[in-house]
Design a protein around this motif. Structure first.
Motif, PDB file in Angstrom:
ATOM      1  N   GLU A 164      -5.868 -13.657   5.618  1.00  0.00           N
ATOM      2  CA  GLU A 164      -4.925 -13.101   6.610  1.00  0.00           C
ATOM      3  C   GLU A 164      -4.064 -12.091   5.885  1.00  0.00           C
ATOM      4  OE1 GLU A 164      -2.130 -15.368   9.010  1.00  0.00           O
ATOM      5  OE2 GLU A 164      -3.724 -16.866   9.237  1.00  0.00           O
ATOM      6  N   VAL A 165      -4.323 -10.818   6.111  1.00  0.00           N
ATOM      7  CA  VAL A 165      -3.682  -9.781   5.306  1.00  0.00           C
ATOM      8  C   VAL A 165      -2.498  -9.155   6.050  1.00  0.00           C
ATOM      9  CG1 VAL A 165      -4.012  -7.574   4.147  1.00  0.00           C
ATOM     10  CG2 VAL A 165      -5.851  -9.274   4.150  1.00  0.00           C
ATOM     11  N   THR A 166      -1.347  -9.145   5.398  1.00  0.00           N
ATOM     12  CA  THR A 166      -0.205  -8.380   5.888  1.00  0.00           C
ATOM     13  C   THR A 166      -0.045  -7.168   4.989  1.00  0.00           C
ATOM     14  OG1 THR A 166       0.882 -10.393   6.617  1.00  0.00           O
ATOM     15  CG2 THR A 166       2.275  -8.433   6.355  1.00  0.00           C
ATOM     16  N   VAL A 167      -0.005  -5.992   5.597  1.00  0.00           N
ATOM     17  CA  VAL A 167       0.111  -4.776   4.797  1.00  0.00           C
ATOM     18  C   VAL A 167       1.556  -4.295   4.804  1.00  0.00           C
ATOM     19  CG1 VAL A 167      -0.567  -2.352   4.640  1.00  0.00           C
ATOM     20  CG2 VAL A 167      -2.265  -4.080   5.228  1.00  0.00           C
ATOM     21  N   LEU A 168       2.086  -4.035   3.624  1.00  0.00           N
ATOM     22  CA  LEU A 168       3.406  -3.421   3.519  1.00  0.00           C
ATOM     23  C   LEU A 168       3.184  -1.953   3.169  1.00  0.00           C
ATOM     24  CD1 LEU A 168       6.453  -3.600   3.445  1.00  0.00           C
ATOM     25  CD2 LEU A 168       6.304  -4.342   1.067  1.00  0.00           C
ATOM     26  N   GLU A 169       3.316  -1.100   4.187  1.00  0.00           N
ATOM     27  CA  GLU A 169       3.023   0.323   3.996  1.00  0.00           C
ATOM     28  C   GLU A 169       4.215   1.026   3.358  1.00  0.00           C
ATOM     29  OE1 GLU A 169       0.483   2.454   4.737  1.00  0.00           O
ATOM     30  OE2 GLU A 169      -0.815   1.403   6.190  1.00  0.00           O
ATOM     31  N   ASP A 191      -4.834   0.413  -0.680  1.00  0.00           N
ATOM     32  CA  ASP A 191      -5.630   0.240   0.532  1.00  0.00           C
ATOM     33  C   ASP A 191      -6.994  -0.375   0.224  1.00  0.00           C
ATOM     34  OD1 ASP A 191      -5.744   0.732   3.458  1.00  0.00           O
ATOM     35  OD2 ASP A 191      -7.544   1.817   2.857  1.00  0.00           O
ATOM     36  N   ARG A 192      -7.511  -0.089  -0.957  1.00  0.00           N
ATOM     37  CA  ARG A 192      -8.801  -0.688  -1.343  1.00  0.00           C
ATOM     38  C   ARG A 192      -8.637  -2.205  -1.543  1.00  0.00           C
ATOM     39  NH1 ARG A 192     -12.885   2.040  -5.697  1.00  0.00           N
ATOM     40  NH2 ARG A 192     -12.858   3.584  -4.019  1.00  0.00           N
ATOM     41  N   VAL A 212       0.846  -1.198   0.000  1.00  0.00           N
ATOM     42  CA  VAL A 212       0.000   0.000   0.000  1.00  0.00           C
ATOM     43  C   VAL A 212       0.879   1.245   0.000  1.00  0.00           C
ATOM     44  CG1 VAL A 212      -1.781   1.279   1.247  1.00  0.00           C
ATOM     45  CG2 VAL A 212      -1.815  -1.229   1.263  1.00  0.00           C
ATOM     46  N   HIS A 213       0.855   1.969  -1.120  1.00  0.00           N
ATOM     47  CA  HIS A 213       1.538   3.268  -1.113  1.00  0.00           C
ATOM     48  C   HIS A 213       0.647   4.316  -1.753  1.00  0.00           C
ATOM     49  CE1 HIS A 213       3.015   1.303  -4.878  1.00  0.00           C
ATOM     50  NE2 HIS A 213       2.684   2.459  -5.385  1.00  0.00           N
ATOM     51  N   HIS A 260       0.226  -1.233 -10.202  1.00  0.00           N
ATOM     52  CA  HIS A 260       1.203  -0.880 -11.232  1.00  0.00           C
ATOM     53  C   HIS A 260       1.285   0.631 -11.389  1.00  0.00           C
ATOM     54  CE1 HIS A 260       2.550  -1.103 -15.703  1.00  0.00           C
ATOM     55  NE2 HIS A 260       3.593  -1.139 -14.919  1.00  0.00           N
ATOM     56  N   ALA A 261       0.149   1.267 -11.422  1.00  0.00           N
ATOM     57  CA  ALA A 261       0.098   2.711 -11.677  1.00  0.00           C
ATOM     58  C   ALA A 261      -0.869   3.294 -10.650  1.00  0.00           C
ATOM     59  CB  ALA A 261      -0.407   2.967 -13.093  1.00  0.00           C
ATOM     60  N   GLU A 262      -0.328   3.916  -9.610  1.00  0.00           N
ATOM     61  CA  GLU A 262      -1.171   4.396  -8.503  1.00  0.00           C
ATOM     62  C   GLU A 262      -1.799   5.742  -8.883  1.00  0.00           C
ATOM     63  OE1 GLU A 262      -3.342   4.872  -5.885  1.00  0.00           O
ATOM     64  OE2 GLU A 262      -2.345   3.131  -4.983  1.00  0.00           O
ATOM     65  N   THR A 263      -3.107   5.721  -9.148  1.00  0.00           N
ATOM     66  CA  THR A 263      -3.836   6.894  -9.607  1.00  0.00           C
ATOM     67  C   THR A 263      -3.863   8.005  -8.564  1.00  0.00           C
ATOM     68  OG1 THR A 263      -5.287   5.252 -10.610  1.00  0.00           O
ATOM     69  CG2 THR A 263      -5.959   7.529 -10.827  1.00  0.00           C
ATOM     70  N   SER A 264      -3.661   7.659  -7.321  1.00  0.00           N
ATOM     71  CA  SER A 264      -3.743   8.699  -6.287  1.00  0.00           C
ATOM     72  C   SER A 264      -2.428   9.451  -6.124  1.00  0.00           C
ATOM     73  CB  SER A 264      -4.158   8.075  -4.945  1.00  0.00           C
ATOM     74  OG  SER A 264      -3.174   7.180  -4.481  1.00  0.00           O
ATOM     75  N   THR A 265      -1.309   8.885  -6.626  1.00  0.00           N
ATOM     76  CA  THR A 265      -0.002   9.531  -6.403  1.00  0.00           C
ATOM     77  C   THR A 265       0.772   9.796  -7.687  1.00  0.00           C
ATOM     78  OG1 THR A 265       1.142   7.404  -6.223  1.00  0.00           O
ATOM     79  CG2 THR A 265       0.237   8.326  -4.189  1.00  0.00           C
ATOM     80  N   GLY A 266       0.405   9.116  -8.789  1.00  0.00           N
ATOM     81  CA  GLY A 266       1.164   9.284 -10.027  1.00  0.00           C
ATOM     82  C   GLY A 266       2.462   8.500 -10.045  1.00  0.00           C
ATOM     83  N   VAL A 267       2.515   7.422  -9.274  1.00  0.00           N
ATOM     84  CA  VAL A 267       3.726   6.591  -9.235  1.00  0.00           C
ATOM     85  C   VAL A 267       3.570   5.369 -10.145  1.00  0.00           C
ATOM     86  CG1 VAL A 267       5.051   4.990  -7.793  1.00  0.00           C
ATOM     87  CG2 VAL A 267       4.499   7.277  -6.944  1.00  0.00           C
ATOM     88  N   LEU A 268       4.589   5.113 -10.979  1.00  0.00           N
ATOM     89  CA  LEU A 268       4.647   3.902 -11.789  1.00  0.00           C
ATOM     90  C   LEU A 268       5.585   2.915 -11.095  1.00  0.00           C
ATOM     91  CD1 LEU A 268       3.886   2.501 -14.483  1.00  0.00           C
ATOM     92  CD2 LEU A 268       5.947   3.508 -15.465  1.00  0.00           C
TER      93      LEU A 268
END
Lengths: 377, 377
Positions: free
Chosen positions: A97-102, A85-86, A79-80, A130-138
């Motif tokens: 059993e979810v492990t989150v890598l923040e 997060d969704r 999650v970045h 792959h392409a985070e729409t909330s941050t603009g990171v590829l």
């Protein structure tokens, strides 16, 4: 020019008004098949189970998560940003059993952190964007994909803002499951979600202990309709599918490489324009997403006022920040049919006017000259 | 003239090509609100949570089942056709304790059998089908609804083939949750699912012990977008919603009573025509569904050959039987914009020609005369 939906091509509008026909009409089944073939090309995959779920991009996300995970399965979700997060929320609803890598919003996930997280347990699935729409990171994928393979985990990939606009090689990169949406780089209206499932992913679905919790998005049932059996599942929308098909035909005609090149050039022009004006991008150069550009809001400029001015004065919509980036960035989409040189020039000029309205001076001449150099180069 | 989708009105086609706009655009939010208001009128309800889920009718079914039921909840599902069985499958995937009340295909559910079934336990939900598309049965509701209320159970109702074509009074009849589709009596393309949740149903959802298993169809999240909070949930399709809205405006202009009367008259004309020709209907007169007519296939007539002939010679599609009725009935839809007197006359004449092709003689003159009398009466 927000994060989506984008404008659509006149041919796609025309396809929307094809007469509505039945979901089992032979000519319509041919269209569904063709959607599958063109999506295989776009995903760069030979996966037989490749088509579009009947809903928005989020339905594709849910189809992937709900089919791959069952109660007790271990999932590592990176999650970045907002959409990682969704995935986490959906995976938890499957009682996985979810492990989150923040990770930090605005940076990609670090392969070393993934290696470290994978060493803590036996994970069935690694989920990432792959392409985070909330941050603009590829997100670069080769390292993480290799780590997951070595670990025996499947990669579940969100390609909502990359499919059809940015290099994406599902087979070569060893992606097991991916989903996208119709209204961004594909260039159709919202309402369909391209998905692809590898043979390995399908074997995992077939060996589930519990039935998939969603009947509507059960990939086994969907595939009996998409595939040769043609078993009735839902009343597939010919309206949405003919529009999606036409958008995919346009991609096929343009060529994937040419399309990626167009997106990249317009993105580069926008970036040099922004920087020439004296503004800054959020993301470091090597991780910038060509389809969704995040521009830092300069100190002293009011976000909502500026976006309201653009909408009212120029009928120009851009996106605000989501979550942790609310009020800190603008999100400018250059995707599909809307990734046009004239949109780059228009946006820079309109932004200059909107900044001036708030007393913020930018070097628009420097910006426009730099952008034009890239566009004409 | 099959079980759906139906032809759509030119104004609905035009609405489809409205420019694609963002899911948070103020003018689009007004359109979503108007969809809600017009659906309240059509469902005849004051339920605040009334709008359309982003998917086909089956997404509406899943939204209702997955939100109302959680693991261990007792549900009584009345099955007298194909779609009741689909509710059962969905309820079982929620790990609900499902009791099935099996009825004969072609007959309605018997209130006495419901009373008997309810006496065996404490049921949270009674699920049933108002208009069974697989059999052409219209289920009377007042008795069963009263039984459920007295028992303290909620009624979950499938109105896929009745909403907008047949009398349906959600509030007066005490229905707690209902869903439908866009492409039958409503007259829009497939791809949206009208739903309505009563206050009692929403309280039940809010008091769940487990999160709803579907994030995409979580009615609490959907309602935060539909309602005054406007929290982003999915990229709502303006294309599909403007088409649905226009179809609902057409219903509003025609008037519900006039619309039901039109459906009823065309149905009656079709029935007297069929009987005049010497053929028989599957369902007894008092339980016949005006929107979907099931005609018994006469002995010696081949189903597939006849339907193939109609499609090839007259470009006329009718439905075959599903499940237990495969090869035994034809299903003839008269819904929404397609419920037209000329369609009745056309179908009877085309059917006569198709029967003659197989050496089966029918009294077409008697049939047409009887149908015309109803249509002109």
């Amino acid at each position: 020019m927000g994060p989506g939906p984008m404008d659509i091509h006149p041919r796609v509008y025309q396809a929307l008004t094809s007469p509505v026909i039945g979901h089992l009409d032979p000519s319509y089944l041919e269209a569904i098949d063709r959607v599958g073939v063109l999506l295989q090309e776009t995903f760069q995959t030979a996966n037989k189970v490749t088509n579009a779920t009947p809903g928005t991009g989020t339905s594709g996300m849910e189809a992937c998560v709900a089919n791959l995970l069952e109660p007790g399965d271990k999932a590592l979700i990176c999650v970045h940003g907002y959409f990682g997060d969704r995935i986490r929320q959906m995976a938890e609803r499957q009682d996985a059993e979810v492990t989150v890598l923040e990770g930090a919003w605005g940076k990609p996930t670090d392969p070393e952190a993934v290696a470290q997280a994978l060493s803590t347990g036996e994970f069935k699935v690694v989920g990432l964007i792959h392409a985070e729409t909330s941050t603009g990171v590829l997100q670069p994928l080769s390292d993480i994909s290799k780590l997951a393979r070595d670990h025996g985990a499947m990669i579940l990939l969100d390609t909502v803002t990359s499919l059809g606009g940015v290099e994406l090689k599902v087979d070569e990169w060893g992606i097991d499951v991916a989903y996208s949406c119709s209204q961004k780089c594909i260039g159709a209206p919202p309402g369909m979600a391209p998905v692809t499932f590898s043979d390995r992913a399908m074997r995992s679905v077939e060996n589930r202990k519990h039935a998939v919790r969603s009947w509507y998005l059960d990939i086994g049932l969907l595939n009996k309709y998409w595939g040769s059996e043609r078993v009735y599942h839902h009343t597939s929308s010919s309206t949405m599918n003919y529009a999606l098909l036409e958008a995919l035909e346009l991609i096929d005609e343009e060529g994937l490489d040419e399309r990626f090149e167009r997106h990249l050039k317009n993105h580069r022009a926008l970036v040099v324009g922004i920087e020439g004006m004296g503004l800054e991008m959020l993301v470091e150069p090597e991780f910038r997403l060509p389809t969704l550009n995040t521009v830092l809001i300069p100190d002293g400029v009011d976000d909502a006022t500026l976006r309201g001015f653009l909408l009212q004065e120029y009928n120009l919509e851009i996106g605000g920040g989501l979550g942790a980036l609310k009020g800190k960035v603008w999100r400018v989409g250059l995707m599909g049919y809307s990734s046009l040189s004239e949109n780059v020039i228009f946006f820079l000029s309109a932004l200059d006017r909107a900044l001036a309205k708030q007393g913020h001076r930018s070097d628009i001449e420097v910006g426009l000259t730099a952008a034009a150099e890239v566009l004409n180069g």
